[in-house]
Structures are given as C-alpha cells and as structure tokens.
Design a protein around this motif. Structure first.
Motif, PDB file in Angstrom:
ATOM      1  N   THR A  51       0.837  -1.200   0.000  1.00  0.00           N
ATOM      2  CA  THR A  51       0.000   0.000   0.000  1.00  0.00           C
ATOM      3  C   THR A  51       0.873   1.252   0.000  1.00  0.00           C
ATOM      4  OG1 THR A  51      -0.175  -0.216   2.408  1.00  0.00           O
ATOM      5  CG2 THR A  51      -2.009  -1.074   1.091  1.00  0.00           C
ATOM      6  N   GLY A  52       2.050   1.165   0.605  1.00  0.00           N
ATOM      7  CA  GLY A  52       2.984   2.288   0.579  1.00  0.00           C
ATOM      8  C   GLY A  52       3.412   2.630  -0.837  1.00  0.00           C
ATOM      9  N   LEU A  53       3.605   1.616  -1.667  1.00  0.00           N
ATOM     10  CA  LEU A  53       3.971   1.827  -3.071  1.00  0.00           C
ATOM     11  C   LEU A  53       2.805   2.446  -3.840  1.00  0.00           C
ATOM     12  CD1 LEU A  53       6.362   1.160  -5.092  1.00  0.00           C
ATOM     13  CD2 LEU A  53       4.921  -0.728  -5.812  1.00  0.00           C
ATOM     14  N   LEU A  54       1.608   1.971  -3.567  1.00  0.00           N
ATOM     15  CA  LEU A  54       0.425   2.505  -4.250  1.00  0.00           C
ATOM     16  C   LEU A  54       0.238   3.989  -3.963  1.00  0.00           C
ATOM     17  CD1 LEU A  54      -2.144  -0.390  -3.710  1.00  0.00           C
ATOM     18  CD2 LEU A  54      -0.871   0.165  -5.790  1.00  0.00           C
ATOM     19  N   GLU A  60       1.168   5.813 -14.083  1.00  0.00           N
ATOM     20  CA  GLU A  60       2.184   5.473 -15.077  1.00  0.00           C
ATOM     21  C   GLU A  60       3.352   4.744 -14.430  1.00  0.00           C
ATOM     22  OE1 GLU A  60       0.943   8.668 -14.782  1.00  0.00           O
ATOM     23  OE2 GLU A  60      -0.403   8.506 -16.506  1.00  0.00           O
ATOM     24  N   GLU A  61       3.747   5.192 -13.250  1.00  0.00           N
ATOM     25  CA  GLU A  61       4.844   4.536 -12.541  1.00  0.00           C
ATOM     26  C   GLU A  61       4.431   3.133 -12.090  1.00  0.00           C
ATOM     27  OE1 GLU A  61       6.927   8.608 -10.820  1.00  0.00           O
ATOM     28  OE2 GLU A  61       5.305   7.662  -9.692  1.00  0.00           O
ATOM     29  N   LEU A  62       3.186   2.991 -11.638  1.00  0.00           N
ATOM     30  CA  LEU A  62       2.695   1.664 -11.256  1.00  0.00           C
ATOM     31  C   LEU A  62       2.649   0.729 -12.459  1.00  0.00           C
ATOM     32  CD1 LEU A  62      -0.143   2.657  -8.770  1.00  0.00           C
ATOM     33  CD2 LEU A  62       1.984   1.454  -8.205  1.00  0.00           C
ATOM     34  N   GLU A  63       2.338   1.274 -13.623  1.00  0.00           N
ATOM     35  CA  GLU A  63       2.311   0.451 -14.829  1.00  0.00           C
ATOM     36  C   GLU A  63       3.703  -0.105 -15.140  1.00  0.00           C
ATOM     37  OE1 GLU A  63       0.948   0.551 -19.531  1.00  0.00           O
ATOM     38  OE2 GLU A  63       0.460   2.246 -18.250  1.00  0.00           O
ATOM     39  N   VAL A  64       4.722   0.734 -15.036  1.00  0.00           N
ATOM     40  CA  VAL A  64       6.093   0.266 -15.280  1.00  0.00           C
ATOM     41  C   VAL A  64       6.479  -0.793 -14.253  1.00  0.00           C
ATOM     42  CG1 VAL A  64       8.519   0.975 -15.167  1.00  0.00           C
ATOM     43  CG2 VAL A  64       6.915   2.300 -16.495  1.00  0.00           C
ATOM     44  N   VAL A 125      10.235   6.947 -16.989  1.00  0.00           N
ATOM     45  CA  VAL A 125       9.303   6.597 -15.916  1.00  0.00           C
ATOM     46  C   VAL A 125       9.973   5.646 -14.925  1.00  0.00           C
ATOM     47  CG1 VAL A 125       7.055   5.591 -15.360  1.00  0.00           C
ATOM     48  CG2 VAL A 125       7.304   6.994 -17.407  1.00  0.00           C
ATOM     49  N   LEU A 126      10.709   4.657 -15.427  1.00  0.00           N
ATOM     50  CA  LEU A 126      11.412   3.741 -14.526  1.00  0.00           C
ATOM     51  C   LEU A 126      12.481   4.486 -13.731  1.00  0.00           C
ATOM     52  CD1 LEU A 126      11.843   0.930 -13.385  1.00  0.00           C
ATOM     53  CD2 LEU A 126      13.381   0.451 -15.294  1.00  0.00           C
ATOM     54  N   THR A 127      13.128   5.440 -14.359  1.00  0.00           N
ATOM     55  CA  THR A 127      14.117   6.259 -13.647  1.00  0.00           C
ATOM     56  C   THR A 127      13.449   7.005 -12.495  1.00  0.00           C
ATOM     57  OG1 THR A 127      15.387   6.507 -15.683  1.00  0.00           O
ATOM     58  CG2 THR A 127      15.850   8.078 -13.919  1.00  0.00           C
ATOM     59  N   GLU A 128      12.253   7.545 -12.732  1.00  0.00           N
ATOM     60  CA  GLU A 128      11.498   8.221 -11.669  1.00  0.00           C
ATOM     61  C   GLU A 128      11.141   7.252 -10.545  1.00  0.00           C
ATOM     62  OE1 GLU A 128      10.598  11.452 -11.081  1.00  0.00           O
ATOM     63  OE2 GLU A 128      12.009  11.868 -12.701  1.00  0.00           O
ATOM     64  N   VAL A 129      10.731   6.047 -10.909  1.00  0.00           N
ATOM     65  CA  VAL A 129      10.390   5.027  -9.909  1.00  0.00           C
ATOM     66  C   VAL A 129      11.595   4.732  -9.024  1.00  0.00           C
ATOM     67  CG1 VAL A 129       9.845   2.569  -9.616  1.00  0.00           C
ATOM     68  CG2 VAL A 129       8.528   3.938 -11.228  1.00  0.00           C
ATOM     69  N   LEU A 130      12.732   4.451  -9.651  1.00  0.00           N
ATOM     70  CA  LEU A 130      13.934   4.122  -8.878  1.00  0.00           C
ATOM     71  C   LEU A 130      14.394   5.295  -8.027  1.00  0.00           C
ATOM     72  CD1 LEU A 130      15.905   2.007 -11.504  1.00  0.00           C
ATOM     73  CD2 LEU A 130      14.543   1.189  -9.577  1.00  0.00           C
ATOM     74  N   THR A 131      14.270   6.514  -8.568  1.00  0.00           N
ATOM     75  CA  THR A 131      14.644   7.706  -7.802  1.00  0.00           C
ATOM     76  C   THR A 131      13.785   7.824  -6.552  1.00  0.00           C
ATOM     77  OG1 THR A 131      15.340   8.841  -9.821  1.00  0.00           O
ATOM     78  CG2 THR A 131      14.866  10.222  -7.910  1.00  0.00           C
ATOM     79  N   LYS A 132      12.486   7.612  -6.688  1.00  0.00           N
ATOM     80  CA  LYS A 132      11.593   7.672  -5.527  1.00  0.00           C
ATOM     81  C   LYS A 132      11.927   6.589  -4.507  1.00  0.00           C
ATOM     82  CE  LYS A 132       7.471   9.765  -7.569  1.00  0.00           C
ATOM     83  NZ  LYS A 132       6.040   9.560  -7.898  1.00  0.00           N
ATOM     84  N   LEU A 133      12.208   5.380  -5.010  1.00  0.00           N
ATOM     85  CA  LEU A 133      12.460   4.260  -4.109  1.00  0.00           C
ATOM     86  C   LEU A 133      13.803   4.358  -3.402  1.00  0.00           C
ATOM     87  CD1 LEU A 133      10.984   1.324  -6.205  1.00  0.00           C
ATOM     88  CD2 LEU A 133      10.009   2.395  -4.170  1.00  0.00           C
ATOM     89  N   LEU A 134      14.767   5.033  -4.031  1.00  0.00           N
ATOM     90  CA  LEU A 134      16.086   5.172  -3.408  1.00  0.00           C
ATOM     91  C   LEU A 134      16.055   6.047  -2.157  1.00  0.00           C
ATOM     92  CD1 LEU A 134      18.419   5.438  -6.503  1.00  0.00           C
ATOM     93  CD2 LEU A 134      18.352   3.610  -4.805  1.00  0.00           C
ATOM     94  N   LYS A 135      14.991   6.796  -1.970  1.00  0.00           N
ATOM     95  CA  LYS A 135      14.861   7.649  -0.787  1.00  0.00           C
ATOM     96  C   LYS A 135      14.520   6.840   0.464  1.00  0.00           C
ATOM     97  CE  LYS A 135      13.489  11.570  -3.557  1.00  0.00           C
ATOM     98  NZ  LYS A 135      12.404  12.464  -3.957  1.00  0.00           N
ATOM     99  N   TYR A 136      14.159   5.586   0.279  1.00  0.00           N
ATOM    100  CA  TYR A 136      13.779   4.725   1.389  1.00  0.00           C
ATOM    101  C   TYR A 136      14.909   3.761   1.703  1.00  0.00           C
ATOM    102  CZ  TYR A 136       9.100   6.506   0.788  1.00  0.00           C
ATOM    103  OH  TYR A 136       8.018   7.342   0.721  1.00  0.00           O
TER     104      TYR A 136
END
Length: 171
Positions: A51-54, A60-64, A125-136
């Motif tokens: 749910t944290g990811l959602l 678009e990021e969820l689709e990737v 879009v995948l770059t944005e996903v990884l950038t967001k996830l790297l903050k955790y």
C-alpha cells in the motif's frame, strides 16, 4: 481499509491497469508502509505490491512496476532463483554457484527493466520510480525473490538505464 484511503479515481485506474496488463487475479496488495513490489510463489506465483507503493507512485509509474514484475511472473524467476539458492546451500563448497546466482538475478532484473520500458512509457518513468524508491531504506529480500528495488542488482540496472557499459556478464 488502506485501499479505501486511496482516492476513488486512483483505485478505479488501478483496477483498469490490472485489466489492461492481464493481471486481474495475479496481484495481491499487502498492507505495508514501505514501498515494495515483488514476485513470489512456486505453483501459483503472484505479484505483491504494498500500500505504501500505491500511495507513492502515479498510475504510469505503477504500470512500469507491474510490467517489470509481470516479466518475472511470466518467466517464473522466483521458482528458478529458489531452486538455484537451494542448490547453492546444498553445495556451499562451489563458490561459483553464488556468482552464477548473482549474475542470473542481475540479468533478469535488467531484462525485466527493458521489457517494462518499451513503448510509450520509456526509461524516464522507470528512472522516476527508482529515484523515488532510493529515498527509502533498502529492503533486503532473500535471493530467490525478484523485486523492483533489489539492492544487489541496482547498480547494473541504473547503468543499463543510462546505456552505460554494465559490469556484469550477460547470460
């Protein structure tokens, strides 16, 4: 209840996305604050998303992310990695097994990224996903669970996204 906290629009878009990607009964949402997505299961593998990811990602990021995980699902990577890890534990005196598993896992993550970034969404879009996830704080998962933010494979995946020469051998 956590899903009810999501806006109705995002919830409806998520259901449409599951339909679009033919993942209707293949995704399980887990109630966890940390953003996480992974593929797991032997007989009937599924994609698990938190749910944290959602809450964190756009549609678009969820689709990737789902395209990435669908690759693992279709290629039964969780089963293959589980089997390889089992063989590695039975024969610990063959260090080449550990190297093989690491190269295999990295290769599968890069390939899943390549499939996920084909088409209109692209690498951005995948770059944005990884950038967001790297903050955790990274989640260390067992070697046999392929996931979107696998710490062991992240460097090679970023190199691949940036079209740099990778430091691992492709199988």
């Amino acid at each position: 209840r956590t899903l009810l906290d999501m806006s109705t629009q995002k919830y409806n878009n998520l259901n449409r996305l599951f339909e679009k990607l033919d993942l209707r009964d293949k995704v399980t949402i887990i109630n966890q604050c940390k953003p996480q997505a992974f593929c797991f299961g032997i007989r009937n593998p599924k994609i698990y998303i938190s749910t944290g990811l959602l809450r964190l990602m756009s549609i678009e990021e969820l689709e990737v992310i789902l395209l990435h995980e669908r690759y693992h699902l279709e290629h039964r990577d969780a089963f293959t990695l589980l089997l390889a890890t089992l063989v590695e534990s039975l024969f610990p005196f063959f260090p080449i097994m550990s190297d093989f598993i690491k190269v295999y896992k990295t290769d599968r993550e890069v390939r899943a990224d390549q499939v996920a970034t084909r088409g209109k969404l692209g690498k951005g879009v995948l770059t944005e996903v990884l950038t967001k996830l790297l903050k955790y704080e990274p989640i260390r998962s067992p070697a046999f669970i392929p996931g979107i933010i696998s710490v062991d494979t992240l460097e090679a995946r970023i190199q691949s996204l940036l079209s740099l020469k990778t430091s691992y051998k492709i199988l």
